[in-house]
Write a protein that holds these residues in place. Sequence first.
Motif, PDB file in Angstrom:
ATOM      1  N   THR A  29       0.849  -1.190   0.000  1.00  0.00           N
ATOM      2  CA  THR A  29       0.000   0.000   0.000  1.00  0.00           C
ATOM      3  C   THR A  29       0.889   1.245   0.000  1.00  0.00           C
ATOM      4  O   THR A  29       2.107   1.166   0.225  1.00  0.00           O
ATOM      5  N   ALA A  30       0.271   2.402  -0.196  1.00  0.00           N
ATOM      6  CA  ALA A  30       1.023   3.661  -0.180  1.00  0.00           C
ATOM      7  C   ALA A  30       1.751   3.837   1.155  1.00  0.00           C
ATOM      8  O   ALA A  30       2.920   4.228   1.187  1.00  0.00           O
ATOM      9  N   ARG A  33       4.755   1.560   1.439  1.00  0.00           N
ATOM     10  CA  ARG A  33       5.872   1.970   0.585  1.00  0.00           C
ATOM     11  C   ARG A  33       6.710   3.082   1.208  1.00  0.00           C
ATOM     12  O   ARG A  33       7.758   3.427   0.685  1.00  0.00           O
ATOM     13  N   ARG A  59       8.230   3.472  -4.973  1.00  0.00           N
ATOM     14  CA  ARG A  59       7.210   3.819  -5.952  1.00  0.00           C
ATOM     15  C   ARG A  59       6.831   2.557  -6.721  1.00  0.00           C
ATOM     16  O   ARG A  59       7.593   1.589  -6.787  1.00  0.00           O
ATOM     17  N   ASP A  60       5.651   2.581  -7.301  1.00  0.00           N
ATOM     18  CA  ASP A  60       5.178   1.474  -8.116  1.00  0.00           C
ATOM     19  C   ASP A  60       6.201   1.180  -9.207  1.00  0.00           C
ATOM     20  O   ASP A  60       6.635   2.085  -9.924  1.00  0.00           O
ATOM     21  N   ALA A  77       2.142  -1.167  -6.614  1.00  0.00           N
ATOM     22  CA  ALA A  77       1.190  -0.459  -5.766  1.00  0.00           C
ATOM     23  C   ALA A  77      -0.033  -1.349  -5.576  1.00  0.00           C
ATOM     24  O   ALA A  77      -0.712  -1.697  -6.539  1.00  0.00           O
ATOM     25  N   PRO A 139      -4.920   1.124  -6.780  1.00  0.00           N
ATOM     26  CA  PRO A 139      -3.597   1.568  -6.325  1.00  0.00           C
ATOM     27  C   PRO A 139      -3.588   3.074  -6.050  1.00  0.00           C
ATOM     28  O   PRO A 139      -4.221   3.848  -6.764  1.00  0.00           O
ATOM     29  N   GLN A 141      -1.039   6.355  -5.366  1.00  0.00           N
ATOM     30  CA  GLN A 141       0.329   6.834  -5.543  1.00  0.00           C
ATOM     31  C   GLN A 141       0.403   8.316  -5.175  1.00  0.00           C
ATOM     32  O   GLN A 141       0.455   9.183  -6.048  1.00  0.00           O
TER      33      GLN A 141
END
Length: 153
Positions: A29-30, A33, A59-60, A77, A139, A141
């Motif tokens: 998840t954000a 990350r 980052r994804d 993500a 997702p 971001q």
Amino acid sequence: MESIQNCLTLTQRQPPNPDVVVSLTLALTAQERTRSRHRFETEDGQVVFLRLPRGTVLRDGDILQAETDGSLIRVVAKAEPVLSVFASTPLLLMRAVYHLGNRHVAVEITPSYLRLSPDSVLRTMLEQLGLEVIEEVTPFQPELGAYGHHSHE
């Protein structure tokens, strides 16, 4: 007690590269990350430890490399609950960004929508400003902010 031999310790981050062949994918998840030192499990149950420089924000698409055998893992993500915000005009969308920024909210900003973590107070505020707010699972971001450590754009 899990065996350390079955765990990967990831110590290096590389930018996204779709041509790199990876052995595993790690869906985060954000919020996850933003963790530079943490224990995670891949979807197939493989245990991985992040041991990245403090402050690293993944980052994804980022590629992580294992310390011992050089294995490569791709970060993706993970879909998570979010509020997606749409406006009838660009000015209205900018107004929403202004109000969310004043509250230091993590926001994903695109030309056609905003995305943020679910929050009933913020949802009410955005709707009162005249924006359309939709609950989704997708997702997320968010922007790294003015002091983010890296960007892939």
